[in-house]
Design a protein around this motif. Structure first.
Motif, PDB file in Angstrom:
ATOM      1  N   LYS A  86      12.398  -0.558  10.132  1.00  9.29           N
ATOM      2  CA  LYS A  86      12.596   0.058   8.821  1.00  9.29           C
ATOM      3  C   LYS A  86      12.835  -1.014   7.766  1.00  9.29           C
ATOM      4  O   LYS A  86      13.503  -2.004   8.044  1.00  9.29           O
ATOM      5  CB  LYS A  86      13.803   1.010   8.856  1.00  9.29           C
ATOM      6  N   PRO A  87      12.365  -0.779   6.502  1.00 11.63           N
ATOM      7  CA  PRO A  87      11.488   0.307   6.095  1.00 11.63           C
ATOM      8  C   PRO A  87      10.062   0.101   6.608  1.00 11.63           C
ATOM      9  O   PRO A  87       9.690  -1.019   6.968  1.00 11.63           O
ATOM     10  CB  PRO A  87      11.527   0.224   4.563  1.00 11.63           C
ATOM     11  N   GLU A  88       9.290   1.166   6.650  1.00  7.47           N
ATOM     12  CA  GLU A  88       7.907   1.068   7.114  1.00  7.47           C
ATOM     13  C   GLU A  88       7.052   0.327   6.090  1.00  7.47           C
ATOM     14  O   GLU A  88       7.363   0.304   4.905  1.00  7.47           O
ATOM     15  CB  GLU A  88       7.331   2.470   7.355  1.00  7.47           C
ATOM     16  N   ILE A  89       5.975  -0.281   6.587  1.00 12.20           N
ATOM     17  CA  ILE A  89       5.078  -1.055   5.719  1.00 12.20           C
ATOM     18  C   ILE A  89       3.938  -0.159   5.212  1.00 12.20           C
ATOM     19  O   ILE A  89       3.339   0.599   5.983  1.00 12.20           O
ATOM     20  CB  ILE A  89       4.472  -2.248   6.492  1.00 12.20           C
ATOM     21  N   GLN A  90       3.660  -0.248   3.918  1.00 14.63           N
ATOM     22  CA  GLN A  90       2.434   0.323   3.344  1.00 14.63           C
ATOM     23  C   GLN A  90       1.648  -0.816   2.717  1.00 14.63           C
ATOM     24  O   GLN A  90       2.227  -1.696   2.085  1.00 14.63           O
ATOM     25  CB  GLN A  90       2.772   1.367   2.260  1.00 14.63           C
TER      26      GLN A  90
ATOM     27  N   THR B  31      17.459  -6.321   2.996  1.00 16.08           N
ATOM     28  CA  THR B  31      16.711  -5.372   3.825  1.00 16.08           C
ATOM     29  C   THR B  31      15.292  -5.891   4.080  1.00 16.08           C
ATOM     30  O   THR B  31      14.717  -5.626   5.131  1.00 16.08           O
ATOM     31  CB  THR B  31      16.639  -3.979   3.169  1.00 16.08           C
ATOM     32  N   VAL B  32      14.736  -6.639   3.116  1.00 15.52           N
ATOM     33  CA  VAL B  32      13.400  -7.225   3.313  1.00 15.52           C
ATOM     34  C   VAL B  32      13.459  -8.266   4.423  1.00 15.52           C
ATOM     35  O   VAL B  32      12.662  -8.244   5.370  1.00 15.52           O
ATOM     36  CB  VAL B  32      12.874  -7.855   2.004  1.00 15.52           C
ATOM     37  N   PHE B  33      14.433  -9.180   4.334  1.00 15.34           N
ATOM     38  CA  PHE B  33      14.542 -10.189   5.394  1.00 15.34           C
ATOM     39  C   PHE B  33      14.948  -9.543   6.719  1.00 15.34           C
ATOM     40  O   PHE B  33      14.488  -9.946   7.785  1.00 15.34           O
ATOM     41  CB  PHE B  33      15.540 -11.287   5.028  1.00 15.34           C
ATOM     42  N   GLY B  34      15.821  -8.532   6.660  1.00 18.05           N
ATOM     43  CA  GLY B  34      16.230  -7.853   7.884  1.00 18.05           C
ATOM     44  C   GLY B  34      15.046  -7.282   8.635  1.00 18.05           C
ATOM     45  O   GLY B  34      14.961  -7.372   9.867  1.00 18.05           O
ATOM     46  N   LEU B  35      14.094  -6.704   7.897  1.00 23.43           N
ATOM     47  CA  LEU B  35      12.870  -6.170   8.512  1.00 23.43           C
ATOM     48  C   LEU B  35      12.045  -7.301   9.130  1.00 23.43           C
ATOM     49  O   LEU B  35      11.619  -7.223  10.289  1.00 23.43           O
ATOM     50  CB  LEU B  35      12.041  -5.421   7.461  1.00 23.43           C
ATOM     51  N   LEU B  36      11.800  -8.361   8.344  1.00 19.45           N
ATOM     52  CA  LEU B  36      10.965  -9.469   8.829  1.00 19.45           C
ATOM     53  C   LEU B  36      11.611 -10.170  10.021  1.00 19.45           C
ATOM     54  O   LEU B  36      10.932 -10.584  10.965  1.00 19.45           O
ATOM     55  CB  LEU B  36      10.715 -10.472   7.703  1.00 19.45           C
TER      56      LEU B  36
ATOM     57  N   GLY C 234      -2.738  -3.539   7.904  1.00 16.43           N
ATOM     58  CA  GLY C 234      -2.782  -2.223   8.536  1.00 16.43           C
ATOM     59  C   GLY C 234      -2.288  -2.279   9.975  1.00 16.43           C
ATOM     60  O   GLY C 234      -1.512  -1.419  10.420  1.00 16.43           O
ATOM     61  N   ASP C 235      -2.715  -3.311  10.706  1.00 16.03           N
ATOM     62  CA  ASP C 235      -2.250  -3.478  12.086  1.00 16.03           C
ATOM     63  C   ASP C 235      -0.753  -3.770  12.132  1.00 16.03           C
ATOM     64  O   ASP C 235      -0.043  -3.317  13.038  1.00 16.03           O
ATOM     65  CB  ASP C 235      -3.019  -4.612  12.767  1.00 16.03           C
ATOM     66  N   MET C 236      -0.277  -4.552  11.148  1.00 22.04           N
ATOM     67  CA  MET C 236       1.152  -4.854  11.086  1.00 22.04           C
ATOM     68  C   MET C 236       1.963  -3.576  10.846  1.00 22.04           C
ATOM     69  O   MET C 236       2.996  -3.349  11.472  1.00 22.04           O
ATOM     70  CB  MET C 236       1.438  -5.882   9.982  1.00 22.04           C
ATOM     71  N   ALA C 237       1.487  -2.737   9.937  1.00 23.41           N
ATOM     72  CA  ALA C 237       2.187  -1.487   9.631  1.00 23.41           C
ATOM     73  C   ALA C 237       2.293  -0.606  10.877  1.00 23.41           C
ATOM     74  O   ALA C 237       3.353  -0.032  11.164  1.00 23.41           O
ATOM     75  CB  ALA C 237       1.460  -0.747   8.515  1.00 23.41           C
ATOM     76  N   VAL C 238       1.201  -0.506  11.634  1.00 21.32           N
ATOM     77  CA  VAL C 238       1.203   0.310  12.854  1.00 21.32           C
ATOM     78  C   VAL C 238       2.149  -0.284  13.897  1.00 21.32           C
ATOM     79  O   VAL C 238       2.945   0.425  14.529  1.00 21.32           O
ATOM     80  CB  VAL C 238      -0.228   0.428  13.426  1.00 21.32           C
ATOM     81  N   ALA C 239       2.068  -1.615  14.065  1.00 19.64           N
ATOM     82  CA  ALA C 239       2.917  -2.279  15.065  1.00 19.64           C
ATOM     83  C   ALA C 239       4.393  -2.103  14.733  1.00 19.64           C
ATOM     84  O   ALA C 239       5.211  -1.806  15.610  1.00 19.64           O
ATOM     85  CB  ALA C 239       2.556  -3.766  15.132  1.00 19.64           C
ATOM     86  N   PHE C 240       4.755  -2.276  13.460  1.00 13.78           N
ATOM     87  CA  PHE C 240       6.154  -2.117  13.041  1.00 13.78           C
ATOM     88  C   PHE C 240       6.616  -0.682  13.262  1.00 13.78           C
ATOM     89  O   PHE C 240       7.737  -0.434  13.709  1.00 13.78           O
ATOM     90  CB  PHE C 240       6.312  -2.487  11.569  1.00 13.78           C
ATOM     91  N   SER C 241       5.746   0.263  12.912  1.00 15.07           N
ATOM     92  CA  SER C 241       6.104   1.678  13.029  1.00 15.07           C
ATOM     93  C   SER C 241       6.344   2.063  14.490  1.00 15.07           C
ATOM     94  O   SER C 241       7.280   2.808  14.802  1.00 15.07           O
ATOM     95  CB  SER C 241       4.995   2.541  12.427  1.00 15.07           C
ATOM     96  N   ARG C 242       5.531   1.536  15.399  1.00 16.50           N
ATOM     97  CA  ARG C 242       5.698   1.852  16.827  1.00 16.50           C
ATOM     98  C   ARG C 242       7.045   1.355  17.353  1.00 16.50           C
ATOM     99  O   ARG C 242       7.607   1.934  18.274  1.00 16.50           O
ATOM    100  CB  ARG C 242       4.552   1.226  17.624  1.00 16.50           C
ATOM    101  N   GLN C 243       7.537   0.280  16.761  1.00 15.69           N
ATOM    102  CA  GLN C 243       8.833  -0.263  17.174  1.00 15.69           C
ATOM    103  C   GLN C 243       9.983   0.296  16.332  1.00 15.69           C
ATOM    104  O   GLN C 243      11.115  -0.162  16.428  1.00 15.69           O
ATOM    105  CB  GLN C 243       8.811  -1.799  17.079  1.00 15.69           C
ATOM    106  N   ARG C 244       9.658   1.271  15.474  1.00 15.84           N
ATOM    107  CA  ARG C 244      10.647   1.943  14.611  1.00 15.84           C
ATOM    108  C   ARG C 244      11.399   0.972  13.708  1.00 15.84           C
ATOM    109  O   ARG C 244      12.597   1.093  13.490  1.00 15.84           O
ATOM    110  CB  ARG C 244      11.640   2.743  15.471  1.00 15.84           C
TER     111      ARG C 244
ATOM    112  N   TYR D 253       9.361   3.247   2.374  1.00 19.24           N
ATOM    113  CA  TYR D 253       8.263   2.299   2.576  1.00 19.24           C
ATOM    114  C   TYR D 253       8.519   1.003   1.802  1.00 19.24           C
ATOM    115  O   TYR D 253       9.110   1.017   0.725  1.00 19.24           O
ATOM    116  CB  TYR D 253       6.936   2.889   2.095  1.00 19.24           C
ATOM    117  N   LEU D 254       8.052  -0.095   2.365  1.00 20.30           N
ATOM    118  CA  LEU D 254       7.969  -1.366   1.661  1.00 20.30           C
ATOM    119  C   LEU D 254       6.480  -1.606   1.426  1.00 20.30           C
ATOM    120  O   LEU D 254       5.719  -1.811   2.379  1.00 20.30           O
ATOM    121  CB  LEU D 254       8.579  -2.496   2.489  1.00 20.30           C
ATOM    122  N   ARG D 255       6.066  -1.554   0.160  1.00 20.12           N
ATOM    123  CA  ARG D 255       4.645  -1.663  -0.172  1.00 20.12           C
ATOM    124  C   ARG D 255       4.256  -3.136  -0.320  1.00 20.12           C
ATOM    125  O   ARG D 255       4.756  -3.812  -1.203  1.00 20.12           O
ATOM    126  CB  ARG D 255       4.360  -0.877  -1.457  1.00 20.12           C
ATOM    127  N   TRP D 256       3.366  -3.600   0.573  1.00 21.18           N
ATOM    128  CA  TRP D 256       3.005  -5.024   0.630  1.00 21.18           C
ATOM    129  C   TRP D 256       1.664  -5.239  -0.065  1.00 21.18           C
ATOM    130  O   TRP D 256       0.706  -4.509   0.167  1.00 21.18           O
ATOM    131  CB  TRP D 256       2.902  -5.466   2.083  1.00 21.18           C
TER     132      TRP D 256
END
Length: 739
Positions: free
Chosen positions: A392-396, A637-642, A380-390, A365-368
């Motif tokens: 990584k790392p997931e947002i908390q 990895t942070v920029f890679g996710l964004l 919360g919506d961002m975390a769900v949207a990112f997770s649906r698209q798989r 997880y990346l804790r924001w």
């Protein structure tokens, strides 16, 4: 052979270091073990002491572990392994290889293109690439690491192979055939004349190794080749192999430079991706490197020339290459500064930092950090949207009470990331040791992701004055607390020693410095009247000096109008403000006849400049907001996710159900990111808070902070910096406007 007394001294000295028995050399294969055994025998017969013992490991990594555990003593490693051995295990390089007297203990990794192409280092995305081999230093590690570290190539979830396969429009990376991305990474490979060995990390693949990667470019399979500095000259101008079916000229090729320019292939010292360190012998930190060199020097004196019974720098007899030492080694030399950082050099270190990303160390997880109920909802919506698209790392999402509270919790390891504005970036870096991982870009064509603060005046040769002559002049400001209209100019004047607040009372000091001003403000308490003296209110003269658009001189355009209508002598605004309101760019009647050439800028060096020269004549560059993290966080990895996320959710018109840079659905503004953001951008070379903010902005902030107002600061955590410098009673009555 030297006298027996020298060998005896060396034996006694090494006996002390290695417990009196032998120097245990670590090997990584059966052929290398055989060569080591032969070297041991040759040294023993020549009377070189102490005796060499060969310890076989399974890999370079295994050997590093054996040396760390004191089960072996030495091994020769390449740059990447030296980095790992030094950073993770505290080993040090003590003896280096020399390959070419011209470059000494290094060579250079370069990117080569055809002179007829228009490719630069900034336009590599989508081109076809030729590499010497997977995990090879100049063909893979340096170019890929450099592209990642510089922010040109984003990597999500440490999956470097996927990132490279997505970035280039097809490649030949010999050895990548066993990976999940072979379709892309082996697309340009051809194998041998019969089509065998396609994408093999061996001479069966015609595009393997330095010459092969260059051939891939020369034959038009690829658009860019990542090779070493000597490769082009070794394969052109009469040296091209007959099997290539063409005579190549070195003048038909150029190098790509890091600054976006190109250069002749002979200019590799100035135009390269990185200086690559030679291989080096590494040992434990408590081992005397000088003694290791004396032992090997005795050996190379006897066994490095033609006709000697054993060849230290040849592996031909063992059917392999580069066993124990690189075959191209001409001599071994002692290393003076025995640290891995000094040996590798900053260019190579930066490239390795971009490449070395261990998926096993990546947090799940990346804790924001979030600061309000609307921000929690959007996160919360961002975390769900990112997770649906798989992604990584997931947002908390983790809430905090203020930006300062976020900084404290990130420093303590309870949260990982937060987006902060300039003055909070300063505090996060200086006080909490945080670093930028990414930033925001507010205009597609703007590479600086920032704007400039300028002091604008009328062009007037008879009454011209300089920045140092502002005392007693009339000043126009967008509003109290505006970064460009208040914070920076006031901070700069304090830092330059022109304004001296007494008892932290900056408002009074500013009111006494200028003859009169217009500084619109909301809910003033004990506000000096002269700071409203130039304000005019609305068309009926009401709402004078209020901190909103009812005051005609409010905001950046309003402050410029204050100057244009001759109410004030100087306006502190953004660099774009003059252009937005002159030469027919504004539909407002007051700006209809204004011309940009009728205005000038005041420069910090005492000069005046054209309004178009804002990049060289400004009070500071206001940086964009930055995502701040702990220094041990892998920023790539942070920029890679964004970066992957904004491809899906960054465009306001995307159909994926979430908008990263839009807060309108949450009844708020600038939640998680500024709504004006068009893209998240990498930190690149701005790896510290000072790099991100820039020297002028830092100087202005430190000018404000130089006032000793610890009581106010302690009472108001997370408040804007200038409010911290006001007496608490006065600060309590001021609300920060938004221009």
């Amino acid at each position: 052979m030297r006298g027996s007394s020298g060998a005896l001294w060396l034996f006694l000295a090494l006996r002390t270091v290695f417990g009196g028995m032998e120097l245990r050399w670590c090997t990584t294969s059966d052929p290398e073990q055989q060569k080591c055994s032969d070297m041991s025998k040759a040294f023993q017969e020549a009377g070189i002491q102490p005796s060499l013992l060969c310890v076989q490991g399974t890999s370079a990594d295994h050997c590093i572990q054996l040396i760390t555990a004191q089960e072996a003593d030495a091994i020769t490693l390449d740059g990447g392994a030296i980095y790992e051995a030094g950073k993770e295990h505290g080993l040090k390089p003590v003896v280096g290889e020399v390959y070419d007297q011209e470059v000494g203990t290094s060579y250079y990794a370069v990117a080569v293109v055809k002179r007829s192409s228009h490719i630069t280092i900034n336009t590599l995305k989508g081109v076809k690439s030729c590499h010497t081999g997977i995990n090879r230093t100049v063909g893979w590690n340096v170019p890929v690491g450099y592209l990642v570290e510089s922010g040109r190539l984003s990597v999500m979830g440490c999956d470097v192979l996927k990132a490279v396969s997505d970035y280039f429009g097809g490649s030949c990376v010999p050895g990548a055939g066993e990976t999940s991305y072979s379709e892309s990474l082996c697309r340009l490979c051809r194998g041998d004349t019969s089509g065998e060995g396609v994408c093999d990390k061996s001479p069966l693949e015609r595009y393997y190794d330095y010459s092969g990667a260059f051939r891939c470019l020369a034959e038009g399979a690829g658009d860019v080749a990542f090779v070493k500095h000597s490769t082009v000259l070794e394969n052109t101008d009469g040296k091209t192999l007959p099997s290539w079916d063409q005579e190549l000229l070195s003048q038909d090729f150029e190098l790509l430079c890091r600054d976006g320019s190109r250069a002749d292939v002979t200019e590799w010292r100035q135009c390269h991706l990185a200086r690559v360190p030679a291989h080096a012998v590494v040992v434990r930190a408590d081992t005397d490197g000088g003694l290791i060199f004396r032992l090997l020097n005795e050996g190379q004196r006897l066994f490095s020339h033609e006709g000697s019974s054993f060849q230290m720098f040849s592996s031909e007899a063992y059917g392999q290459k580069n066993l124990l030492f690189k075959d191209s080694t001409s001599e071994l030399v002692p290393i003076a500064t025995q640290t891995y950082e000094a040996w590798l050099g900053h260019e190579y270190l930066h490239a390795m930092k971009g490449l070395l990303c261990d998926p096993n160390r990546l947090p799940h997880y990346l804790r924001w950090c979030v600061l309000s109920t609307p921000e929690i909802q959007k996160c919360g919506d961002m975390a769900v949207a990112f997770s649906r698209q798989r992604l990584k790392p997931e947002i908390q999402c983790v809430s905090a009470e203020s930006p300062k509270h976020c900084m404290e919790r990130i420093q303590a390891g309870h949260i990982d990331a937060v987006t902060l504005r300039g003055e909070d970036v300063y505090t996060a870096g200086k006080t909490y040791g945080l670093v930028p991982a990414a930033g925001e870009q507010y205009a597609p064509e703007d590479r600086s992701n920032s704007y400039f603060v300028v002091a604008v005046v009328r062009r007037d040769s008879s009454h011209a004055f300089t920045l140092d002559e502002l005392r007693g002049k009339r000043s126009c400001h967008p509003g109290f607390g505006s970064p460009a209209g208040w914070d920076i100019p006031v901070g700069a004047l304090i830092q330059r020693g022109f304004i001296w607040p007494q008892d932290c009372d900056i408002l009074t000091a500013v009111s006494e410095f200028f003859n009169a001003s217009c500084v619109p403000v909301n809910n003033p308490v004990n506000y000096p009247p002269s700071l409203c003296a130039l304000c005019v209110g609305d068309e009926r003269g009401r709402n004078k000096c209020v901190g909103n658009s009812q005051e005609r001189y409010y905001g950046y355009s309003g402050a410029f109008r204050c100057l244009a209508e001759n109410a004030g002598d100087v306006a502190f605004v953004r660099h774009t403000t003059v252009f937005d309101n002159t030469n027919g760019h504004s539909s407002e009647p007051w700006a209809a006849d204004l011309k940009s050439e009728d205005y000038e800028l005041l420069c910090p060096n005492g000069a005046r400049a054209e309004v178009s020269q804002f990049a060289a004549c400004n009070l500071a560059q206001i940086p964009s907001h930055a995502v701040m993290v702990r220094p041990d966080t892998n920023i790539f990895t942070v920029f890679g996710l964004l970066d992957k996320a904004q491809d899906l959710f960054g465009d306001d018109h995307n159909t994926n159900g979430f908008k990263m840079f839009d807060s309108s659905n949450y009844h708020g503004q600038d939640l998680l990111f500024k709504d004006a953001t068009v893209r998240a951008v990498p930190a690149g070379e701005k790896t510290t808070y000072r790099d991100w903010l820039g020297p002028d902005y830092v100087a202005a902030l430190e000018g404000m902070l130089s006032q000793q107002c610890s009581g106010a600061a302690a009472a108001a955590p997370g408040r804007p910096l200038l409010l911290l410098l006001l007496p608490p009673a006065l600060a309590a009555g001021l609300l920060r406007p938004a221009p």
